[in-house]
Design a protein around this motif. Structure first.
Motif, short mmCIF file in Angstrom:
data_model
loop_
_atom_site.label_atom_id
_atom_site.label_comp_id
_atom_site.label_asym_id
_atom_site.label_seq_id
_atom_site.Cartn_x
_atom_site.Cartn_y
_atom_site.Cartn_z
N LYS A 36 64.27 -19.50 -26.55
CA LYS A 36 64.45 -19.37 -28.08
C LYS A 36 64.64 -17.91 -28.56
N GLN A 51 62.33 -25.83 -28.51
CA GLN A 51 60.89 -25.65 -29.13
C GLN A 51 59.84 -25.46 -28.27
N LYS A 62 66.13 -23.88 -32.66
CA LYS A 62 64.93 -23.92 -32.64
C LYS A 62 64.58 -25.47 -32.33
N LYS A 63 65.19 -26.40 -32.34
CA LYS A 63 65.04 -27.80 -31.92
C LYS A 63 65.24 -27.87 -30.48
#
Length: 107
Positions: A73, A67, A63-64
């Motif tokens: 993702k 993003q 997720k980081k």
């Protein structure tokens, strides 16, 4: 006074957001739920915890890292979830996985 209340609310919201992103807390909570729903023994509980912890850590990293790229993702997260099912099924067996699916569907 308004500044103090606003600051207190901001701190509470920040703490809640951090708690939700904490892989250890999430893995523990989910493992506890699975232990109760599936009557897991200690060995199964330990394996499930490790699997869930790895999952939540991977998800957090993905997720980081992605993003700004939602399509990548989504693909990466789907791979993590598919791998999760295989690991859980390998450790718990088909019968308990069906019980878990029924539990999730009903709760």
């Amino acid at each position: 006074m308004k500044k103090l209340i606003s600051l207190a609310l901001l701190i509470i919201i920040s703490i809640r957001a951090y708690a939700q992103d904490d892989p250890i807390k999430r893995a523990t909570t989910l493992t506890d739920t699975m232990t109760k729903a599936l009557s897991l023994n200690k060995e199964e509980q330990t394996k499930v915890y490790q699997i869930q912890l790895e999952r939540f850590q991977e998800v957090s990293i993905i997720k980081k890292k992605y993003q700004d790229n939602p399509e990548t993702k989504k693909i990466k997260l789907k791979k993590v979830y598919n791998k999760l099912y295989g690991k859980l099924k390998g450790n718990l067996g088909e019968k308990k996985m069906l019980l878990w699916q029924n539990y999730k569907r009903n709760n």
